[in-house]
Motif scaffolding. Sequence first.
Motif, PDB file in Angstrom:
ATOM      1  N   PRO A 144      13.739 -13.089 -62.342  1.00  0.00           N
ATOM      2  CA  PRO A 144      14.838 -13.829 -62.678  1.00  0.00           C
ATOM      3  C   PRO A 144      14.173 -14.351 -64.088  1.00  0.00           C
ATOM      4  O   PRO A 144      13.060 -14.421 -63.757  1.00  0.00           O
ATOM      5  CB  PRO A 144      14.631 -14.477 -61.564  1.00  0.00           C
ATOM      6  N   ILE A 145      14.967 -15.377 -64.398  1.00  0.00           N
ATOM      7  CA  ILE A 145      14.553 -16.000 -66.068  1.00  0.00           C
ATOM      8  C   ILE A 145      14.700 -17.302 -65.241  1.00  0.00           C
ATOM      9  O   ILE A 145      16.118 -17.156 -64.723  1.00  0.00           O
ATOM     10  CB  ILE A 145      14.916 -15.665 -66.898  1.00  0.00           C
ATOM     11  N   LEU A 146      13.858 -18.388 -65.093  1.00  0.00           N
ATOM     12  CA  LEU A 146      14.480 -19.664 -64.975  1.00  0.00           C
ATOM     13  C   LEU A 146      14.486 -20.874 -66.204  1.00  0.00           C
ATOM     14  O   LEU A 146      13.879 -20.980 -66.644  1.00  0.00           O
ATOM     15  CB  LEU A 146      13.770 -20.416 -63.734  1.00  0.00           C
ATOM     16  N   ILE A 147      15.727 -21.489 -66.376  1.00  0.00           N
ATOM     17  CA  ILE A 147      16.198 -22.243 -67.414  1.00  0.00           C
ATOM     18  C   ILE A 147      16.279 -23.669 -66.975  1.00  0.00           C
ATOM     19  O   ILE A 147      17.542 -23.597 -66.392  1.00  0.00           O
ATOM     20  CB  ILE A 147      17.015 -21.786 -68.956  1.00  0.00           C
ATOM     21  N   PHE A 148      15.133 -24.732 -67.298  1.00  0.00           N
ATOM     22  CA  PHE A 148      15.179 -26.042 -66.562  1.00  0.00           C
ATOM     23  C   PHE A 148      16.018 -26.713 -67.639  1.00  0.00           C
ATOM     24  O   PHE A 148      15.080 -26.673 -68.888  1.00  0.00           O
ATOM     25  CB  PHE A 148      14.243 -27.021 -66.812  1.00  0.00           C
TER      26      PHE A 148
END
Length: 70
Positions: A5-9
């Motif tokens: 998973p890649i999280l982008i905030f």
Amino acid sequence: FEKTPILIFYCLDSDSQSCIWATLIRHYDRCIHSYPNLKFPYIFLLQGGYKEFNKKRKGSDITINDSSNK
């Protein structure tokens, strides 16, 4: 093959709130999992918020309220 998973905030106007959340998630991940076996090894933050990011995407007609972003 397991997908990572890649999280982008991001925040709408700035990166202050998103920075706090990204830091909290990273801290939690490192408490639960030992490095380098993190659950979320890729955490990104949009510098300047969504508005600044959208300005750099000239010619794009997608807005934050666009139904395709949900």
